[in-house]
Design a protein around this motif. Structure first.
Motif, mmCIF file in Angstrom:
data_model
loop_
_atom_site.group_PDB
_atom_site.id
_atom_site.type_symbol
_atom_site.label_atom_id
_atom_site.label_comp_id
_atom_site.label_asym_id
_atom_site.label_seq_id
_atom_site.Cartn_x
_atom_site.Cartn_y
_atom_site.Cartn_z
ATOM 1 N N UNK A 1 0.833 -1.202 0.000
ATOM 2 C CA UNK A 1 0.000 0.000 0.000
ATOM 3 C C UNK A 1 0.865 1.248 0.000
ATOM 4 N N UNK A 2 1.935 1.245 0.798
ATOM 5 C CA UNK A 2 2.826 2.419 0.830
ATOM 6 C C UNK A 2 3.439 2.672 -0.536
ATOM 7 N N UNK A 3 3.834 1.601 -1.231
ATOM 8 C CA UNK A 3 4.433 1.756 -2.555
ATOM 9 C C UNK A 3 3.449 2.221 -3.594
ATOM 10 N N UNK A 4 2.235 1.650 -3.572
ATOM 11 C CA UNK A 4 1.202 2.097 -4.506
ATOM 12 C C UNK A 4 0.883 3.566 -4.259
ATOM 13 N N UNK A 5 0.767 3.934 -2.997
ATOM 14 C CA UNK A 5 0.495 5.331 -2.640
ATOM 15 C C UNK A 5 1.577 6.251 -3.192
ATOM 16 N N UNK A 6 2.834 5.821 -3.091
ATOM 17 C CA UNK A 6 3.945 6.619 -3.614
ATOM 18 C C UNK A 6 3.849 6.778 -5.128
ATOM 19 N N UNK A 7 3.557 5.684 -5.832
ATOM 20 C CA UNK A 7 3.435 5.753 -7.284
ATOM 21 C C UNK A 7 2.297 6.652 -7.731
ATOM 22 N N UNK A 8 1.148 6.528 -7.068
ATOM 23 C CA UNK A 8 -0.004 7.373 -7.406
ATOM 24 C C UNK A 8 0.312 8.839 -7.123
ATOM 25 N N UNK A 9 0.975 9.102 -5.996
ATOM 26 C CA UNK A 9 1.333 10.485 -5.649
ATOM 27 C C UNK A 9 2.296 11.084 -6.667
ATOM 28 N N UNK A 10 3.101 10.225 -7.307
ATOM 29 C CA UNK A 10 4.015 10.704 -8.351
ATOM 30 C C UNK A 10 3.288 10.986 -9.655
ATOM 31 N N UNK A 11 2.031 10.556 -9.753
ATOM 32 C CA UNK A 11 1.249 10.767 -10.960
ATOM 33 C C UNK A 11 1.271 9.604 -11.925
ATOM 34 N N UNK A 12 1.925 8.494 -11.537
ATOM 35 C CA UNK A 12 2.092 7.350 -12.432
ATOM 36 C C UNK A 12 0.881 6.433 -12.405
ATOM 37 N N UNK A 13 0.803 5.559 -13.405
ATOM 38 C CA UNK A 13 -0.103 4.417 -13.361
ATOM 39 C C UNK A 13 0.589 3.325 -12.567
ATOM 40 N N UNK A 14 -0.142 2.645 -11.689
ATOM 41 C CA UNK A 14 0.463 1.618 -10.849
ATOM 42 C C UNK A 14 -0.225 0.276 -11.080
ATOM 43 N N UNK A 15 0.589 -0.751 -11.327
ATOM 44 C CA UNK A 15 0.118 -2.138 -11.346
ATOM 45 C C UNK A 15 0.555 -2.763 -10.025
ATOM 46 N N UNK A 16 -0.375 -3.395 -9.326
ATOM 47 C CA UNK A 16 -0.073 -4.030 -8.058
ATOM 48 C C UNK A 16 0.277 -5.495 -8.234
ATOM 49 N N UNK A 17 1.246 -5.963 -7.453
ATOM 50 C CA UNK A 17 1.680 -7.362 -7.487
ATOM 51 C C UNK A 17 1.330 -8.017 -6.157
ATOM 52 N N UNK A 18 0.510 -9.064 -6.217
ATOM 53 C CA UNK A 18 0.086 -9.767 -5.007
ATOM 54 C C UNK A 18 0.097 -11.262 -5.283
ATOM 55 N N UNK A 19 1.243 -11.929 -5.021
ATOM 56 C CA UNK A 19 1.371 -13.335 -5.380
ATOM 57 C C UNK A 19 0.691 -14.306 -4.421
ATOM 58 N N UNK A 20 0.135 -13.815 -3.323
ATOM 59 C CA UNK A 20 -0.591 -14.699 -2.418
ATOM 60 C C UNK A 20 0.273 -15.357 -1.362
ATOM 61 N N UNK A 21 1.489 -14.856 -1.143
ATOM 62 C CA UNK A 21 2.355 -15.406 -0.101
ATOM 63 C C UNK A 21 1.953 -14.812 1.257
ATOM 64 N N UNK A 22 2.493 -15.363 2.356
ATOM 65 C CA UNK A 22 2.131 -14.833 3.683
ATOM 66 C C UNK A 22 2.477 -13.355 3.869
ATOM 67 N N UNK A 23 3.446 -12.835 3.109
ATOM 68 C CA UNK A 23 3.818 -11.423 3.259
ATOM 69 C C UNK A 23 3.192 -10.540 2.187
#
Length: 244
Positions: free
Chosen positions: A180-202
């Motif tokens: 979430x912190x990284x996506x927030x940073x990308x959006x704040x920069x004005x970029x398009x963001x693709x999220x990666x969520x592989x389903x691991x415990x972290x």
């Protein structure tokens, strides 16, 4: 410096990658050690709570929550000990995220040197992990640390710095993030963001990444080149429908 623009083949001028959890499989190691060291301070924190509280954030910025739960104001010496123990563990165990090499091959064919790594981590950790995993060959000197900016993620500084170094408008860049912190940073920069969520415990849950502003969420690095191509096709289709 001239600004690179999107091409007819892609709506993006560049791709900016996070490192931990996106390119290198390091979060399990780092979070496990952090939980251990917080327990040593008297905070009986679970692995899951450590993930929720700290993942994607600079440890130095989280001193207040640590103080509130331990009565200990973390010092430079404590953070240094964490870094030393963390790096020792990573040198032995860190691996590339599954499919990262093949994905970077395909992305480089599309974007050439218009890719960069923009991590919230410190430079020593980034460099060591790229050397151990041999992923550094894809980025050369196009590697940026949030610790070297005025503010680290979730502030946009590291993504703005990476875009500026590549000579691209951040609004035309694609950011690939897993927190979430990284996506927030990308959006704040004005970029398009693709999220990666592989389903691991972290992994951050895909709904949380979408809630933070990710345009889409994917679960395997092998998907990314095709997703960029599909996104480009949709953008071209939408543009043609708007033409008079």
């Amino acid at each position: 410096m001239s600004v690179l623009l999107p091409t007819a083949q892609s709506p993006f001028s560049a791709v900016l990658f996070d490192c931990d959890g996106v390119l290198v499989d390091s979060e399990t190691i780092t979070i496990g050690l952090l939980a251990e060291m917080l327990r040593e301070l008297g905070w009986e924190i679970s692995y899951e709570e450590t993930v929720r509280t700290f993942i994607g954030r600079a440890l130095v910025d989280e001193w207040e929550v640590i103080l509130a739960n331990t009565g200990f104001r973390i010092t430079d010496a404590w953070i240094h000990e964490f870094h030393v123990r963390r790096d020792d563990a990573l040198r032995v165990s860190v691996r590339p995220v599954a499919g990262a090499d093949e994905m970077l091959t395909a992305i480089t064919e599309r974007f050439g040197e218009r890719i960069a790594l923009a991590s919230g981590a410190d430079r020593v950790k980034i460099t060591m992990q790229l050397e151990v995993t041999r992923l550094g060959r894809w980025f050369g000197d196009r590697v940026f640390s949030g610790m070297e900016q005025a503010h680290s993620k979730p502030a946009p500084d590291v993504y703005l710095a990476a875009a500026a170094a590549l000579g691209v408008d951040p609004a035309t860049a694609l950011v690939v993030e897993d927190t979430v912190a990284g996506v927030t940073a990308g959006i704040a920069a004005g970029a398009t963001v693709f999220g990666f969520s592989p389903g691991s415990p972290v992994s951050t849950h895909r709904d949380a990444l979408r809630g933070a502003g990710a345009s889409l969420v994917f679960s395997s690095m092998s998907e990314l080149p095709g997703l960029i191509d599909d996104y480009a096709m949709r953008e071209r289709s939408n543009a043609s429908r708007l033409m008079p």
